[in-house]
Write an enzyme that holds these catalytic residues in place. Structure first.
Site, short mmCIF file in Angstrom:
data_model
loop_
_atom_site.label_atom_id
_atom_site.label_comp_id
_atom_site.label_asym_id
_atom_site.label_seq_id
_atom_site.Cartn_x
_atom_site.Cartn_y
_atom_site.Cartn_z
N ASP A 268 0.84 -12.58 7.15
CA ASP A 268 -0.08 -12.48 6.91
C ASP A 268 -1.37 -12.96 7.68
OD1 ASP A 268 -2.34 -13.13 5.60
OD2 ASP A 268 -2.06 -13.42 3.48
N GLY A 269 -2.02 -11.84 8.18
CA GLY A 269 -2.81 -12.87 9.34
C GLY A 269 -4.10 -13.75 8.79
N GLN B 204 0.49 -1.35 -0.06
CA GLN B 204 0.28 -0.36 0.32
C GLN B 204 0.62 0.85 -0.08
OE1 GLN B 204 -2.18 -0.81 3.53
NE2 GLN B 204 -0.58 -1.55 4.87
N GLU C 190 -9.73 -0.92 5.56
CA GLU C 190 -11.29 -0.75 4.75
C GLU C 190 -10.54 -2.50 3.74
OE1 GLU C 190 -13.05 1.18 6.04
OE2 GLU C 190 -11.01 1.31 6.93
N ASP D 95 -7.61 -5.31 13.61
CA ASP D 95 -7.42 -4.18 13.24
C ASP D 95 -6.53 -3.53 12.23
OD1 ASP D 95 -6.61 -1.80 13.56
OD2 ASP D 95 -4.81 -2.01 14.65
N SER D 96 -7.77 -3.85 10.90
CA SER D 96 -7.16 -3.99 9.83
C SER D 96 -7.47 -2.51 9.40
CB SER D 96 -8.33 -5.10 8.77
OG SER D 96 -9.56 -4.60 8.53
N GLU E 91 0.94 -8.73 11.85
CA GLU E 91 0.78 -7.27 10.31
C GLU E 91 1.65 -7.56 8.97
OE1 GLU E 91 -0.67 -4.03 9.68
OE2 GLU E 91 0.44 -4.29 8.35
#
Lengths: 276, 276
Positions: free
Chosen positions: B138-139, B31, B159, B156-157, B107
């Site tokens: 990767d969660g 991101q 969107e 706690d991501s 995370e």
């Protein structure tokens, strides 16, 4: 991008909304008035002095929470006064209570009423109801001239700048106390705790010196600064936290519920601290 | 006017904030990441994909409400997992509970952790605590690989776009149920009811098919869209509405209180309707 309205809610933060068209812009005797059509907020939006007053989409939160909390706290509200509130939204909610026989609206700026009726009919439509008396006058003076008259008074004012400055003074709350009957209740919108903590603190402490029961409650209003709005309630006898379950009657709402009537007084810690 | 950041929270509405300076901008593997200093929000602000993730001033609301509601609902939480949350804010709150022996943070984007440690030390500072295990992974996969391990899991991501898409699926909630012990609880941030009603409805109904106790609660986060945020909680046994008074122990908070623990589940009517 096209036309966007931006409200600087503080010097360094604001909201911005796409505007489809502007219906009306006017410098009234009291303030600048803009009526615009928004792309996001489900229809039209009223601006006073460049601040969002109400939108067709989220208006129900403010109007329901100003009206129903004190009206369900009072056991039998008959005579109600709304100071400000020229868009008519609070009046619409007040009239949902069958006990109310008379609802007086005292709005200083007749233009707000005029253009709300024209462009916000879903909000202002009930101003024509026979139980409603609309007066274009100074709310501060109206309070000073009336004693022992109202069961419930709602102060639906703009921010404490311009015409509403007097409505955030201890003298005004003192007048409200006198204009209320012996078991009267009043509520005023008192801005948000993120940017206006000092104002909330001051009003709360002023009201507490006059009213035996003083309570602060909140609601989420997405087009108002910070999204968290406060209301300060002063009552001579009745406590909004002690309303019996059977007092609540069926009412069509989109925000208010009897559960929320109690829950809205549970404050975030940093807001609760303002009342100490 | 100078430099302003504007987040289009919808196609037609947004917030705008004055930026004093930009510390870092990077396209990570997952991101876009921006770390900026704001004029209004008390310090620094983390942006991911142009959306406000957290600010020094209002971060406490989100982090306290994600952590303390499930942790006080569980009678004795020892092993806790945070999925996402690379800024470390949820971990900081988790560690306030003395029963917690192990807090795992998974995370996906190590850069979020790196720059939060550097520029948000008040939020990320507890990631170095010996009870904390930080994994850059990767969660979704972590959940799939662990069974019957955690007492409480917090999601706690970001969107549900980009790296977080998988975290809003029924398959993920099913995996969470398996990763939890027999009396485990999970909570996920589930966006706002004004612009994302369909998402809330979908998640709530998905979670309810898996967890016997499913509850929706809200908090006011001024820098998030609409200012009203929702959290969906799924629990195998323990009900957040039935926590006994003596379960709450003293805790330093700025938003959460035991009263609010109960009150945050009283939903505005239009939000309550999403759960039906």
């Amino acid at each position: 991008m096209g036309l966007w309205f931006t409200e600087k809610q503080t010097d360094n933060f604001g909201i911005t909304a796409k505007i489809n068209q502007t219906y009306h812009t006017e410098q009234t005797d009291f303030q600048r008035l803009d009526m615009v059509e928004t792309a996001e907020w489900g229809g039209n939006m009223l601006l006073l002095d460049d601040m969002v007053m109400t939108t067709d989409r989220d208006e129900f939160v403010y109007h329901e929470m100003v009206a129903h909390v004190p009206l369900f706290t009072h056991p039998n509200p008959k005579a109600v006064l709304v100071v400000g509130g020229g868009d008519g939204g609070v009046i619409r909610e007040v009239l949902k209570h069958p006990s109310v026989q008379k609802a007086v609206l005292v709005e200083i700026d007749g233009k707000v009423i005029e253009y709300s009726k024209k462009y916000l009919p879903n909000i202002a439509g009930k101003l024509e109801d026979p139980r409603v008396e609309v007066r274009v006058a100074d709310g501060f003076m109206h309070i000073a001239e009336n004693q022992n008259k109202y069961d419930v008074i709602m102060v639906d004012s703009t921010e404490p700048v311009g015409p509403a400055v007097n409505l955030f003074t201890k003298g005004f709350y003192d007048g409200i106390s006198k204009a209320l009957k012996d078991d009267g209740i009043f509520v005023a919108q008192t801005d948000n705790p993120w940017f206006k903590a000092d104002l909330i603190k001051q009003v709360y402490h002023d009201v507490r010196e006059i009213f035996p029961v003083t309570r602060l409650y909140t609601a989420n209003i997405p087009t108002y600064p910070s999204g968290l709005w406060t209301f300060t309630l002063g009552s001579k006898i009745h406590d909004p936290l002690k309303v019996k379950d059977d007092r609540f009657h069926e009412l069509e709402t989109k925000y208010y519920t009897p559960q929320l009537h109690r829950a809205c007084f549970a404050l975030p810690k940093f807001v609760e601290d303002l009342t100490k």
